[in-house]
Enzyme design. Structure first.
Site, PDB file in Angstrom:
ATOM      1  N   SER A 225       0.835  -1.196   0.000  1.00 28.69           N
ATOM      2  CA  SER A 225       0.000   0.000   0.000  1.00 28.69           C
ATOM      3  C   SER A 225       0.875   1.254   0.000  1.00 28.69           C
ATOM      4  O   SER A 225       1.730   1.407  -0.863  1.00 28.69           O
ATOM      5  CB  SER A 225      -0.953  -0.046   1.206  1.00 28.69           C
ATOM      6  OG  SER A 225      -1.970   0.905   1.098  1.00 28.69           O
ATOM      7  N   ASP A 346      -5.980  -3.473  -2.254  1.00 29.24           N
ATOM      8  CA  ASP A 346      -4.911  -3.127  -1.318  1.00 29.24           C
ATOM      9  C   ASP A 346      -4.242  -4.358  -0.716  1.00 29.24           C
ATOM     10  O   ASP A 346      -4.909  -5.266  -0.218  1.00 29.24           O
ATOM     11  CB  ASP A 346      -5.522  -2.277  -0.200  1.00 29.24           C
ATOM     12  CG  ASP A 346      -4.480  -1.727   0.742  1.00 29.24           C
ATOM     13  OD1 ASP A 346      -4.125  -2.436   1.700  1.00 29.24           O
ATOM     14  OD2 ASP A 346      -4.009  -0.599   0.520  1.00 29.24           O
TER      15      ASP A 346
END
Length: 467
Positions: A225, A346
């Site tokens: 991320s 993510d």
């Protein structure tokens, strides 16, 4: 082999285990790196309060992990490591353990498991979360050269497991800095947590690592991320400017604004954000450059529910697309990214702190940059319930991974702080209790700058000991 025949074969393997026959363990699902086992909850496996004994819960988790690993590696496997985080008492009618392979490489599979108790009304209660490493034995080889190679591999494995006095990551870094020689048989990874705007914490720590000259001793940079953005900044030599940009550039409503929801848009403009970091720091120039080979981004495959390593970037668009995929927060940043013929979300859904990916890619030592203080974990509130429902519609595995995320996080960080995680010697850099911490969508520049300063001070104090 069909799914039905694979399940039947695995059930025969389970039936050959006397302890499984004694407990009445059932294998109800098997295949494609996943397995589900069940056993009835009854008084003879329960404690005085009517809850299943913790040892039986651990057995169920171990069994599910082993069969999940066996589905990926082959029938003959063993468990080389297991950690269990107990969440709640296991009461009801059925204990169900669901194991899934997170990453498989060579003869090793890193797996996770969630154990639920099923009540008489069918309601499920999460009672434990486990992580384990499953290994397949090497095949016997006949020639002298093959036997010697097997012996070398065995010694390396023993060293990796700490059986032959593996040097700590601190010792490796100290020696590398003293001699300037990285050819010591170790593979040192810099592992970077994400966390949205909280990524300023790991970015500030990375900037200190760069300033203090430790990057020359790093062989691999692994980020999830926002940690993937920070990892890329390190790879291009822009860790310091990246740390500054959180407060000075990306706190703008141009990138994060909850009012965008009124217009039917995601809160975070992910495509704009990754384009801007590329423009500011020249991330695209990394493609084909020497530093690209040590960069690893982690994203979650929507269809498998597993964390995957994104590497071997083909061009600028591919690298920027991988950044977008790794940091696409579910709901907040829109629909999954379609990239390389797959759909991505993510990486933090499965691996907020990507130590498993680092270990699976051969790391023996790791410096881990965390963005939360010791003993803390991600919250799970009303908004997370909405995200979990959203993920369940796409793939129940995603929802299960998201639900267990806080407990996996706490267990992983505890292992890292203890100095050993998934076969790696580890060193943790994390905020101190009481340090200012920004939120995932933080836009207050004063709060962000305070977090950056505190994180940099913490990193300097830890690294001072390595001089």
């Amino acid at each position: 082999m069909t799914v039905t025949s694979a399940l039947a074969g695995a059930q025969r393997v389970l039936a050959d285990q006397s302890v499984s026959r004694m407990l009445g363990t059932r294998l109800v699902s098997f295949g494609e790196g996943s397995a589900v086992v069940e056993l009835d909850i009854r008084p003879d496996i329960s404690n005085q309060d009517g809850a299943v004994h913790d040892g039986i819960v651990a057995y169920a988790a171990d069994t599910a992990l082993a069969f999940a690993g066996g589905a990926a590696l082959g029938e003959k496997v063993t468990t080389s490591g297991l950690t269990v985080d107990y969440i709640a008492p296991a009461t009801g009618r059925t204990l169900r353990a669901h194991g899934i392979v997170m990453l498989a490489s060579g003869r090793r599979a890193s797996c996770r498991c969630e154990v639920h108790a099923i009540g008489d009304d069918g309601a499920e209660t999460l009672v434990a979360v486990a992580q384990g490493t499953i290994v397949a034995p090497e095949k016997a080889e006949g020639t002298v050269a093959q036997i010697e190679r097997a012996a070398v591999a065995t010694r390396k494995a023993a060293t990796r497991l700490g059986r032959l006095g593996t040097p700590t990551v601190q010792q490796v870094l100290t020696e590398r800095r003293r001699t300037g020689n990285n050819d010591d048989g170790a593979t040192v990874a810099l592992v970077i947590e994400g966390g949205g705007m909280r990524g300023i914490v790991s970015a500030a720590m990375a900037a200190v690592i760069e300033e203090e000259g430790f990057l020359d001793s790093i062989d691999m940079i692994v980020g999830t991320s926002a940690g993937a953005v920070n990892a890329t900044a390190i790879a291009v030599g822009a860790a310091g400017p990246m740390a500054d940009s959180y407060a000075e550039v990306f706190s703008s409503p141009e990138f994060i604004d909850v009012r965008r929801v009124v217009r039917g848009l995601p809160v975070i403009d992910g495509p704009l954000l990754v384009r801007r970091v590329d423009e500011l720091f020249g991330f695209g120039s990394l493609v084909g450059a020497e530093g690209a080979e040590r960069l690893v981004m982690v994203a979650t495959d929507v269809d498998t529910g597993r964390a995957e390593a994104l590497t071997d970037f083909t061009d600028r668009d591919d690298l920027v697309g991988c950044l977008h995929a790794s940091g696409l927060l579910p709901l907040l940043a829109g629909d999954p990214v379609e990239l390389r013929g797959r759909r991505w979300l993510d990486g933090g859904i499965v691996e907020a702190v990507p130590v498993v990916t680092a270990a699976a890619r051969g790391a023996t030592h790791a410096i881990v940059l965390a963005t939360r203080p010791p003993g803390t974990q991600p919250a799970y509130g009303a908004a997370d319930v909405v995200v979990e429902r959203y993920l369940r519609r796409m793939n129940p595995e995603l929802a299960a991974a998201y639900r267990g995320r806080p407990h996996r996080y706490r267990e992983t960080l505890q292992q890292v702080r203890d100095g050993w995680s998934h076969g790696m010697s580890t060193l943790a850099l994390a905020p101190r209790l009481g340090d200012p911490l920004p939120g995932r969508l933080e836009r207050d520049q004063t709060a962000l700058r305070a977090a950056r300063a505190a994180a940099a001070a913490t990193a300097r104090s830890v690294l001072e000991e390595l001089r």
